[in-house]
Design an enzyme around this catalytic site. Sequence first.
Site, PDB file in Angstrom:
ATOM      1  N   GLN A   1      -7.545 -11.355   7.448  1.00 26.08           N
ATOM      2  CA  GLN A   1      -6.392 -12.191   7.594  1.00 26.08           C
ATOM      3  C   GLN A   1      -6.852 -13.577   8.056  1.00 26.08           C
ATOM      4  O   GLN A   1      -8.029 -13.888   7.864  1.00 26.08           O
ATOM      5  CB  GLN A   1      -5.429 -11.539   8.563  1.00 26.08           C
ATOM      6  CG  GLN A   1      -4.965 -10.159   8.051  1.00 26.08           C
ATOM      7  CD  GLN A   1      -3.792  -9.567   8.825  1.00 26.08           C
ATOM      8  OE1 GLN A   1      -3.171 -10.215   9.646  1.00 26.08           O
ATOM      9  NE2 GLN A   1      -3.494  -8.288   8.548  1.00 26.08           N
TER      10      GLN A   1
ATOM     11  N   GLU B   1      -5.512  -8.548  -0.349  1.00 25.12           N
ATOM     12  CA  GLU B   1      -6.201  -8.231   0.897  1.00 25.12           C
ATOM     13  C   GLU B   1      -7.674  -7.984   0.569  1.00 25.12           C
ATOM     14  O   GLU B   1      -7.994  -7.019  -0.117  1.00 25.12           O
ATOM     15  CB  GLU B   1      -5.617  -6.981   1.576  1.00 25.12           C
ATOM     16  CG  GLU B   1      -4.264  -7.225   2.234  1.00 25.12           C
ATOM     17  CD  GLU B   1      -3.776  -6.060   3.071  1.00 25.12           C
ATOM     18  OE1 GLU B   1      -4.614  -5.394   3.722  1.00 25.12           O
ATOM     19  OE2 GLU B   1      -2.558  -5.819   3.068  1.00 25.12           O
TER      20      GLU B   1
ATOM     21  N   GLU C   1       0.831  -1.230   0.000  1.00 24.11           N
ATOM     22  CA  GLU C   1       0.000   0.000   0.000  1.00 24.11           C
ATOM     23  C   GLU C   1       0.855   1.266   0.000  1.00 24.11           C
ATOM     24  O   GLU C   1       0.689   2.153   0.844  1.00 24.11           O
ATOM     25  CB  GLU C   1      -0.952  -0.018   1.210  1.00 24.11           C
ATOM     26  CG  GLU C   1      -1.913  -1.176   1.166  1.00 24.11           C
ATOM     27  CD  GLU C   1      -3.008  -1.149   2.236  1.00 24.11           C
ATOM     28  OE1 GLU C   1      -2.909  -0.346   3.180  1.00 24.11           O
ATOM     29  OE2 GLU C   1      -3.964  -1.948   2.109  1.00 24.11           O
TER      30      GLU C   1
HETATM   31  O1  AHR Z   1      -4.953  -6.214   7.009  1.00 24.47           O
HETATM   32  C1  AHR Z   1      -4.812  -5.103   7.849  1.00 24.47           C
HETATM   33  C2  AHR Z   1      -4.113  -3.939   7.175  1.00 24.47           C
HETATM   34  O2  AHR Z   1      -4.926  -3.444   6.149  1.00 24.47           O
HETATM   35  C3  AHR Z   1      -2.811  -4.240   6.468  1.00 24.47           C
HETATM   36  O3  AHR Z   1      -1.717  -4.194   7.317  1.00 24.47           O
HETATM   37  C4  AHR Z   1      -2.737  -3.132   5.451  1.00 24.47           C
HETATM   38  O4  AHR Z   1      -2.017  -3.529   4.306  1.00 24.47           O
HETATM   39  C5  AHR Z   1      -4.168  -2.789   5.153  1.00 24.47           C
HETATM   40  O5  AHR Z   1      -4.401  -1.440   5.200  1.00 24.47           O
END
Ligand code: AHR
Length: 495
Positions: A352, A295, A176
Site C-alpha cells: 500500500q 495489489e 478477493e
Molecule cells: O493489502 C493488504 C491486504 O491484502 C488487503 O486488504 C487484501 O485485499 C489482501 O489480501
Amino acid sequence: MTDITKSIISISADDIISEIDEKLYGSFIEHLGRAVYGGIYEPENANSDESGFRKDVLEAVKVLNIPVIRYPGGNFVSGFNWEDSVGPRKNRPRKLELAWRSVETNEVGLAEFDEWTKKSGAQIMLAVNLGTRGADEARQLAEYCNMSTDTYFANLRRSHGHEAPYNIKYWCLGNEMDGQWQIGCKTADEYARVAGEAAKLIRLVDENAKFIFCGSSHPYMESFGSWEKTVLSKCFDYVDYISLHFYFGNPDNRTPDYLASSIKMNKFINDVRGFIEDVKKEKKSDKEIYISFDEWNVWFHSNEHDSEEKPWQIAPRLLEDHYNFEDALVVGSLLITLIQNSDIVKIACLAQLVNVIAPIMVEPEGLFLQTTYYPFMHASVYGRGTALKVNTLCASYDTDEAKDVPYLLSAAVKNDDGIITAFILNRSLDCDITTQLNVPKEYNLIKHIELYHDDLKAVNSLENKDCVTPREVSVDNSGFVTLKKHSWNVLIFHR
Ligand code: AHR
C-alpha cells in the site's frame, strides 16, 4: 552468454510494446492499521494542515506522482457500510471492523479522503462492498458520488456540503471474493451474479463507469483459472478490467529465488492474458479487457508481529513491514515486469502507500522513506510514455524454483519528449556486469541513477533515513556501462 560479467542491451526507439497507461503507477490506501489514522491523517500533529492531513506525508506522496489510489479496501471493504463514513462527523458510528479486528471511528470518510487524494494529485478508484452487501447499496453509492440530479442520494451528498459530484470513474466490484478469509466470500457463480448486477446498476446510474472485477485472490488459489473464466464469461459485457493480486517474500532467506520473483508475476499476468483471450474467442468478440494488478508488493516481514497485536484497537500497528535493500530490488523487478506487460496491464496499485506494507513510514515525530520508495518513484517519474522492447543478452542462473533466470532484467520507456529511460536490475549477488548499450545512434546516455548497498539487508529508519538512497553515477560516451552487483539502475538517454 556464458561470461557473467558481460552483456548486451539493445533498444530500438521504434520497437514498441504499448503506450503505458499512467495508472500503471497507482497505489492503495486501506482503512487498516495506521494507514489512515496516524498515517495520512493526524489532526493533533503540529505538522498537519487545517484538515488534519500530515503535510510531510503529502509531500512524500506528491513526489511519487501517483495517478490513482484504490480505496477504502482491501479486506476492509467487504464489511464496510459507506453510509457510516459520510455526513457530519459527530453522527458517524464507531464500528467493529472485522477484517482486521480493529475499531473504525469513521472520522475519515469519503469527503475527507477525496480532499486528501486531490491534494496528493491523484484520483480515487473506489471499491464497493460485495461481501455483506450487494447491487442496491452499490447503485446508491454511485448516485451519492456521481449524480447532479434532484434525487435522494445526490441531495444527501449536497446536504453534506458537497454540491459537486465526486465523479468516481473506476469502480472495484468487491475484493478477493474467493478467499475464505474474506467477509462474505463467494463461489465464482455467486460472485458473478452479484458483481454483474452491481455493474449493471452502477452503469444505469453513470454510463461512464469503468469496472474492475475480482480475479482469484492470488495464483495459488484452487479456484484460479476457473474463477476468472466464470467471471469473464458471465459478466463479459461489463468487465473492463480483471483484478490480480500477488505479494512476494523471502521468509527462508533464499535471495537468488527471491530476486527471481518477477518470473512468477510475469507468468501470472500471462496466464490471465490467456483466460481473457479464451473467453473473447468463445464470445467471438474483440472487446478490450485489461488487467488491473491492483495489489502487488513485498509482504512478509510483519507477519509474526501482527499475530501479537491485541484486537479492537483504533489504528493498531499492523502490516508494518520494514523493507530492506533486497526488497527494493524485488520491487524494481516487479515494476519492470509491469512495464513489459503494459499492453494488457493498464492499472496497477502498489499495495500500500503509507505505514501498511508501504514505501512511506510515519511516526508523530517525522517520517522516513523505505528502500522500496525509490524504484517506485523512478518508474513513476521516468516511466511515462511508450514501452519499448528491449533485447537483453546476458548469462543466467538456476535456483530450486526457477531455471535460466537472466542476471539482468530490463525495460525501456520513451516519453513524449523523445527521452528514453531504461530500468535495469542486476540480480547477481557477486558480479558487476559490464553492458554494451545498443541504442539508436542519435541518443546519448546523460544520466545513470543507481540504487546500491553492499548489505542486502540494509534498511532505512527514522534514525538513519539515508542508509539506502539512490545516487548518480558519472557517465561517458563509450557505449558501455557497468551495473554493480545486486543493483537497480535507471539510465536516461537524450537525443
Ligand atoms: O493489502 C493488504 C491486504 O491484502 C488487503 O486488504 C487484501 O485485499 C489482501 O489480501
